[in-house]
Design a protein around this motif. Sequence first.
Motif, PDB file in Angstrom:
ATOM      1  N   CYS A 108       0.691  -1.207  -0.076  1.00 15.24           N
ATOM      2  CA  CYS A 108       0.083   0.231   0.407  1.00 15.24           C
ATOM      3  C   CYS A 108       0.977   1.455   0.314  1.00 15.24           C
ATOM      4  N   ASP A 109       0.381   2.346  -0.955  1.00 13.84           N
ATOM      5  CA  ASP A 109       0.984   3.314  -0.891  1.00 13.84           C
ATOM      6  C   ASP A 109      -0.062   4.187   0.499  1.00 13.84           C
ATOM      7  N   GLU A 110       0.264   5.612   0.487  1.00  7.15           N
ATOM      8  CA  GLU A 110      -0.235   6.341   1.333  1.00  7.15           C
ATOM      9  C   GLU A 110      -1.687   6.512   0.631  1.00  7.15           C
ATOM     10  N   LYS A 111      -2.014   6.372  -1.043  1.00  5.19           N
ATOM     11  CA  LYS A 111      -3.184   6.549  -1.052  1.00  5.19           C
ATOM     12  C   LYS A 111      -4.318   5.418  -0.137  1.00  5.19           C
ATOM     13  N   LEU A 112      -3.609   4.212  -0.268  1.00  6.20           N
ATOM     14  CA  LEU A 112      -4.334   3.382  -0.373  1.00  6.20           C
ATOM     15  C   LEU A 112      -4.885   3.116   1.123  1.00  6.20           C
ATOM     16  N   LYS A 113      -3.417   3.249   1.685  1.00  9.44           N
ATOM     17  CA  LYS A 113      -3.584   3.119   3.598  1.00  9.44           C
ATOM     18  C   LYS A 113      -4.954   4.229   3.626  1.00  9.44           C
ATOM     19  N   THR A 114      -5.293   4.845   2.966  1.00 10.80           N
ATOM     20  CA  THR A 114      -6.010   5.676   3.617  1.00 10.80           C
ATOM     21  C   THR A 114      -8.045   4.681   3.944  1.00 10.80           C
ATOM     22  N   ILE A 115      -7.820   3.942   2.641  1.00 10.94           N
ATOM     23  CA  ILE A 115      -9.126   3.782   2.774  1.00 10.94           C
ATOM     24  C   ILE A 115      -8.394   2.163   3.416  1.00 10.94           C
ATOM     25  N   PHE A 116      -7.638   1.264   3.453  1.00 17.84           N
ATOM     26  CA  PHE A 116      -7.294   0.047   3.848  1.00 17.84           C
ATOM     27  C   PHE A 116      -6.382  -0.417   5.651  1.00 17.84           C
ATOM     28  N   ASP A 117      -7.453   1.495   6.291  1.00 15.26           N
ATOM     29  CA  ASP A 117      -7.191   1.247   7.469  1.00 15.26           C
ATOM     30  C   ASP A 117      -5.731   1.162   7.797  1.00 15.26           C
ATOM     31  N   GLY A 118      -4.753   2.263   7.276  1.00 14.49           N
ATOM     32  CA  GLY A 118      -3.599   2.368   6.955  1.00 14.49           C
ATOM     33  C   GLY A 118      -2.413   0.944   7.151  1.00 14.49           C
ATOM     34  N   LYS A 119      -3.173  -0.030   6.746  1.00 10.16           N
ATOM     35  CA  LYS A 119      -2.069  -1.032   6.697  1.00 10.16           C
ATOM     36  C   LYS A 119      -0.904  -0.710   5.445  1.00 10.16           C
ATOM     37  N   ASP A 120       0.224  -1.043   5.527  1.00 10.03           N
ATOM     38  CA  ASP A 120       1.145  -1.519   4.632  1.00 10.03           C
ATOM     39  C   ASP A 120       1.560  -2.551   3.593  1.00 10.03           C
ATOM     40  N   LYS A 121       0.396  -3.746   4.155  1.00  7.19           N
ATOM     41  CA  LYS A 121       0.338  -4.566   3.171  1.00  7.19           C
ATOM     42  C   LYS A 121      -1.104  -5.516   3.426  1.00  7.19           C
ATOM     43  N   VAL A 122      -1.613  -5.813   2.112  1.00 11.16           N
ATOM     44  CA  VAL A 122      -2.587  -6.649   1.798  1.00 11.16           C
ATOM     45  C   VAL A 122      -2.680  -7.401   1.076  1.00 11.16           C
ATOM     46  N   GLY A 123      -3.481  -8.355   1.493  1.00  9.91           N
ATOM     47  CA  GLY A 123      -4.043  -9.512   0.671  1.00  9.91           C
ATOM     48  C   GLY A 123      -4.747  -9.474  -0.204  1.00  9.91           C
ATOM     49  N   ILE A 124      -4.611  -9.905  -1.083  1.00 17.68           N
ATOM     50  CA  ILE A 124      -5.492  -9.728  -2.584  1.00 17.68           C
ATOM     51  C   ILE A 124      -7.381  -9.996  -1.477  1.00 17.68           C
ATOM     52  N   LEU A 125      -7.466 -10.760  -1.280  1.00 21.53           N
ATOM     53  CA  LEU A 125      -9.124 -11.793  -0.679  1.00 21.53           C
ATOM     54  C   LEU A 125      -9.239 -10.879   0.343  1.00 21.53           C
ATOM     55  N   GLU A 126      -8.424 -10.123   0.896  1.00 22.15           N
ATOM     56  CA  GLU A 126      -8.685  -9.342   2.191  1.00 22.15           C
ATOM     57  C   GLU A 126      -9.324  -8.108   1.690  1.00 22.15           C
ATOM     58  N   VAL A 127      -9.251  -7.379   0.106  1.00 20.97           N
ATOM     59  CA  VAL A 127      -9.630  -6.128  -0.498  1.00 20.97           C
ATOM     60  C   VAL A 127     -10.934  -5.870  -0.140  1.00 20.97           C
ATOM     61  N   ALA A 128     -11.982  -6.510  -0.473  1.00 19.97           N
ATOM     62  CA  ALA A 128     -13.689  -6.573  -0.116  1.00 19.97           C
ATOM     63  C   ALA A 128     -13.777  -6.614   0.875  1.00 19.97           C
ATOM     64  N   LYS A 129     -12.975  -7.243   1.981  1.00 21.50           N
ATOM     65  CA  LYS A 129     -13.750  -6.760   3.506  1.00 21.50           C
ATOM     66  C   LYS A 129     -13.283  -5.800   3.828  1.00 21.50           C
ATOM     67  N   LEU A 130     -11.869  -5.204   3.332  1.00 17.22           N
ATOM     68  CA  LEU A 130     -11.596  -3.807   4.056  1.00 17.22           C
ATOM     69  C   LEU A 130     -12.197  -2.567   3.586  1.00 17.22           C
ATOM     70  N   ILE A 131     -12.435  -2.681   1.913  1.00 12.13           N
ATOM     71  CA  ILE A 131     -13.697  -1.482   2.121  1.00 12.13           C
ATOM     72  C   ILE A 131     -15.020  -1.814   2.633  1.00 12.13           C
ATOM     73  N   SER A 132     -15.270  -3.056   2.725  1.00 12.92           N
ATOM     74  CA  SER A 132     -17.048  -2.531   3.458  1.00 12.92           C
ATOM     75  C   SER A 132     -17.378  -1.787   4.385  1.00 12.92           C
ATOM     76  N   PRO A 133     -16.394  -1.174   5.327  1.00 18.67           N
ATOM     77  CA  PRO A 133     -16.991   0.038   5.815  1.00 18.67           C
ATOM     78  C   PRO A 133     -16.909   0.902   5.254  1.00 18.67           C
ATOM     79  N   HIS A 134     -16.515   0.854   4.405  1.00 15.41           N
ATOM     80  CA  HIS A 134     -16.699   2.598   3.266  1.00 15.41           C
ATOM     81  C   HIS A 134     -18.153   3.092   2.719  1.00 15.41           C
ATOM     82  N   PHE A 135     -18.162   1.398   2.715  1.00 14.99           N
ATOM     83  CA  PHE A 135     -20.001   1.907   2.347  1.00 14.99           C
ATOM     84  C   PHE A 135     -21.273   1.786   3.113  1.00 14.99           C
ATOM     85  N   VAL A 136     -21.741   2.708   3.438  1.00 17.37           N
ATOM     86  CA  VAL A 136     -22.598   3.332   4.332  1.00 17.37           C
ATOM     87  C   VAL A 136     -24.348   2.721   4.406  1.00 17.37           C
TER      88      VAL A 136
END
Length: 139
Positions: A108-136
Motif C-alpha cells: 500500500c502507498d499513502e493513498k491506499l492506506k487511507t482506505i485500507f485502515d493504514g495497513k502497509d501490506k494487504v492480501g488480495i482476498l482482504e480488499v473486499a473486506k477492508l472496503i466494506s466499512p466505507h459503504f454507508v
Amino acid sequence: MASGVAKVFNGCRTLFAAAKSATPKPTATTTAAAKKTKTSTVKKSPVKKEGSTEKKPAGILKSIPISPALSDFLGVPESARTDAVKKIWEYIKLHQLQNPTNKREIICDEKLKTIFDGKDKVGILEVAKLISPHFVKTP
C-alpha cells in the motif's frame, strides 16, 4: 431360440437400411448454401416495449453512498461495490503495487492506506473486506 433372434435382428437391419437410403445425401451446393446461411445470421437486438421499465441494479451492483475517504479515492460520492473494487484494482495495476515475488500481496502507498485502515501490506482476498466499512448502510 437362436433362429428367433436372427429373425428380429435381420428385420431391424432391413428397416434401418431402408431408412438410410431414404435420407438424401448432402451435395456440394447444399453444404455451401448451409455455410453461407450460418455465417450470415445477424443477431437482432431485443425489442423494447413502450410500457416496459429497465431493471434497477440490486445488491452489489447498486450504487450507494460511500465514506469520504473512499469518495476522495474514487472521485465520486456514491458507487457500487463492484465498481469500487474495479477502480482500486486499476489503481494497483497502474502504480505496480503488487509484490513482485508474491502476487497475492499488495504493497500500500499513502493513498491506499487511507482506505485500507493504514495497513502497509494487504492480501488480495482482504480488499473486499477492508472496503466494506466505507459503504454507508441504508435502511
